[in-house]
Write a protein that holds these residues in place. Structure first.
Motif, PDB file in Angstrom:
ATOM      1  N   GLY A 121       0.797  -1.212   0.000  1.00 17.49           N
ATOM      2  CA  GLY A 121       0.000   0.000   0.000  1.00 17.49           C
ATOM      3  C   GLY A 121       0.834   1.268   0.000  1.00 17.49           C
ATOM      4  O   GLY A 121       0.292   2.365  -0.206  1.00 17.49           O
ATOM      5  N   ILE A 122       2.137   1.138   0.220  1.00 11.89           N
ATOM      6  CA  ILE A 122       3.046   2.292   0.197  1.00 11.89           C
ATOM      7  C   ILE A 122       4.123   2.086  -0.875  1.00 11.89           C
ATOM      8  O   ILE A 122       4.324   2.925  -1.750  1.00 11.89           O
ATOM      9  CB  ILE A 122       3.697   2.514   1.575  1.00 11.89           C
ATOM     10  CG1 ILE A 122       2.611   2.814   2.620  1.00 11.89           C
ATOM     11  CG2 ILE A 122       4.723   3.647   1.505  1.00 11.89           C
ATOM     12  CD1 ILE A 122       3.129   2.926   4.025  1.00 11.89           C
ATOM     13  N   ASP A 123       4.813   0.958  -0.784  1.00 18.03           N
ATOM     14  CA  ASP A 123       5.852   0.633  -1.764  1.00 18.03           C
ATOM     15  C   ASP A 123       5.366  -0.383  -2.794  1.00 18.03           C
ATOM     16  O   ASP A 123       5.955  -0.505  -3.869  1.00 18.03           O
ATOM     17  CB  ASP A 123       7.091   0.054  -1.063  1.00 18.03           C
ATOM     18  CG  ASP A 123       7.582   0.939   0.056  1.00 18.03           C
ATOM     19  OD1 ASP A 123       7.829   2.126  -0.205  1.00 18.03           O
ATOM     20  OD2 ASP A 123       7.708   0.446   1.196  1.00 18.03           O
ATOM     21  N   LEU A 124       4.342  -1.147  -2.431  1.00 13.24           N
ATOM     22  CA  LEU A 124       3.821  -2.207  -3.286  1.00 13.24           C
ATOM     23  C   LEU A 124       2.315  -2.063  -3.398  1.00 13.24           C
ATOM     24  O   LEU A 124       1.648  -1.713  -2.408  1.00 13.24           O
ATOM     25  CB  LEU A 124       4.167  -3.584  -2.697  1.00 13.24           C
ATOM     26  CG  LEU A 124       5.657  -3.907  -2.550  1.00 13.24           C
ATOM     27  CD1 LEU A 124       5.837  -5.099  -1.621  1.00 13.24           C
ATOM     28  CD2 LEU A 124       6.284  -4.194  -3.903  1.00 13.24           C
ATOM     29  N   PHE A 125       1.773  -2.350  -4.581  1.00 11.43           N
ATOM     30  CA  PHE A 125       0.349  -2.152  -4.803  1.00 11.43           C
ATOM     31  C   PHE A 125      -0.259  -3.391  -5.452  1.00 11.43           C
ATOM     32  O   PHE A 125       0.308  -3.962  -6.387  1.00 11.43           O
ATOM     33  CB  PHE A 125       0.117  -0.924  -5.692  1.00 11.43           C
ATOM     34  CG  PHE A 125       0.621   0.346  -5.097  1.00 11.43           C
ATOM     35  CD1 PHE A 125      -0.167   1.099  -4.251  1.00 11.43           C
ATOM     36  CD2 PHE A 125       1.917   0.780  -5.355  1.00 11.43           C
ATOM     37  CE1 PHE A 125       0.298   2.264  -3.676  1.00 11.43           C
ATOM     38  CE2 PHE A 125       2.395   1.954  -4.796  1.00 11.43           C
ATOM     39  CZ  PHE A 125       1.595   2.699  -3.949  1.00 11.43           C
TER      40      PHE A 125
END
Length: 475
Positions: free
Chosen positions: A38-42
């Protein structure tokens, strides 16, 4: 039963690594390395779809065993657990040993062998977790008490619905039919249903508490750009019509009483209809989204064979139908020509990135070539949905602004991946949703900052619909 599970283990070892599983294992490995979902990975699916594979990634780190093999073993363990709950609730309901044994063997086959290439995907894991719940509902349909272990069946159903809310249709329809049959609301609220609801509510609260950005940022974009991507209803209907039609046909051959409201086959058939509704509502047409539809449609007539002597034509026809369904579930999606050798001919073990809406371009390719994935998501899928809506509908100004915002969001992601990940190989697709010609390179180059970053790359080869670019800067 053990023989069936061991056979599934041996069969799955060479075929388990599909695109979804390859991507989700990669995400979990990135999380273990310190990156944050949710910040670095989606990921477009809710967090459970990612973290359900974390045990495989962790055990792989601890043991040095390939995570793909560990996932196979863990899924086999889940199947064994589901079979245990089904058997113990049948014991509590005082079913005969022959019927219990036949049921266990049947579900060992349906859960471990039938899925084929679907093995280990989210839908497979969810259907395994959901099957004991349907079995308990079928016992209650017969007026039998499944005992306290029915609570575990409720936990499994709650997990299945948390993985994909559409599975609520599979769980609910047999219960609703039970209430209609008894003309009472009481069958709607068995203990396992309360348990399933508690699991779903608890999961929703956990996501809101620990992953607030999913509800506030990512889920609205998924609803705006991804969920509307669907095939025409007319192209989807033949699958449930054929599968449920075959189930009804075999039930009729096994005895006219099997189609009456009081038949023991009705709960299983209702679960299959719920699976059909799930398949149609999702609207993607991917075979694995039909797993619940197919599995419970087979179970409905199969479980009625326990006390019957079958004619040879029925046996042959039944086996042929099951094989056909299995082949359908394992049919490959429209994909790409083999790329492993072509990529490695230019760069060994590359830092890889893709510009595409198709998860299958980069995954499981990056694992097969022992490369490093430098992307923050698996593909530009939300942009594809937004582009499709902008081109094929007449959005309002507010909708257009939201769709443009989604496209800009994924362009910013791509820019960050290029700047931070420094890929030395980029694979660029030339198709939109595997259906329309589309210049993904031009889409990226329309942003000046992206164009500057991409100017370091030179196209070295075309392989089918894929253009291979290699970093020429020496960085």
């Amino acid at each position: 039963m053990t023989a069936i599970l061991l056979t599934a283990l041996l069969v799955q070892i060479p075929v388990i690594l599909n695109a979804d599983l390859g991507w989700l294992l990669t995400v979990n490995e990135k999380i273990l390395d310190g990156r944050k979902l949710g910040i670095d990975l989606f990921e477009s699916n809710p967090p459970l779809s990612v973290y359900m594979y974390m045990p495989g990634a962790v055990l792989a780190r601890l043991t040095g065993i390939a995570p793909e093999f560990i996932v196979i073993v863990l899924v086999i363990v889940e199947i064994a657990g589901a079979l245990f709950v089904i058997d113990r609730t049948a014991v509590a309901a005082r079913l005969g040993a022959r019927e219990r044994s036949f049921s266990t063997w049947s579900f060992a086959f349906l859960l471990a062998i039938l899925p084929g290439a679907v093995f280990g995907q989210r839908e497979h894991i969810a259907v395994i977790a959901l099957t004991p719940f349907v079995a308990v509902t079928a016992l209650r349909w017969r007026g039998l008490d499944p005992g306290r272990l029915a609570i575990l069946a409720g936990v499994g159903a709650g997990v299945a619905m948390s993985i994909k809310p559409f599975f609520a249709l599979v769980a609910a329809l047999p219960i609703i039919l039970g209430a209609v049959r008894q003309r009472s609301f009481r069958p709607l609220f068995p203990p396992e249903a309360w348990t399933a609801a508690a699991v779903v509510i608890g999961y929703g609260a956990a996501v809101a508490a620990f992953f607030p950005a999913y509800f506030s940022t990512y889920a609205p974009m998924v609803a705006e750009a991804y969920l509307p991507i669907r095939r025409e209803l007319g192209s989807l209907l033949p699958v449930p019509i054929a599968v449920i039609g075959a189930s009804l046909g075999f039930l009729r051959l096994l005895g006219p009483q099997n189609l009456r409201m009081g038949s023991n086959a009705i709960p299983w058939l209702a679960a299959s209809v719920g699976g059909a509704a799930s398949f149609l509502l999702q609207g993607k047409g991917w075979p694995y989204t039909a797993l619940a539809l197919c599995l419970f449609a087979i179970a409905a007539p199969l479980l009625q064979c326990c006390t019957k002597t079958l004619r040879v034509p029925i046996v042959v026809g039944g086996l042929a139908t099951v094989v056909a369904i299995g082949l359908y579930l394992s049919s490959p999606a429209p994909g790409f020509l083999p790329l492993q050798a072509r990529v490695q001919a230019h760069v060994k073990h590359p830092r890889l990135l893709t510009i595409t809406d198709h998860i299958g371009l980069g995954h499981p390719l990056v694992r097969q070539i022992d490369g490093i994935w430098v992307g923050s998501s698996c593909a530009q899928l939300l942009s594809a949905g937004a582009i499709l809506r902008l081109n094929n509908s007449q959005p309002t100004e507010a909708e257009r602004a939201r769709l443009d915002g989604i496209i800009n969001f994924e362009r910013r992601q791509l820019l960050a991946d290029l700047q931070g990940g420094r890929p030395n190989v980029i694979l660029v697709d030339t198709s939109l949703l595997s259906s329309f010609p589309f210049d993904w390179l031009a889409w990226a180059n329309s942003d000046p900052e992206l164009q500057k970053e991409l100017s370091r790359y030179r196209e070295v080869e075309d392989v089918g619909r894929v253009r291979i670019f290699v970093d020429q800067s020496g960085s």
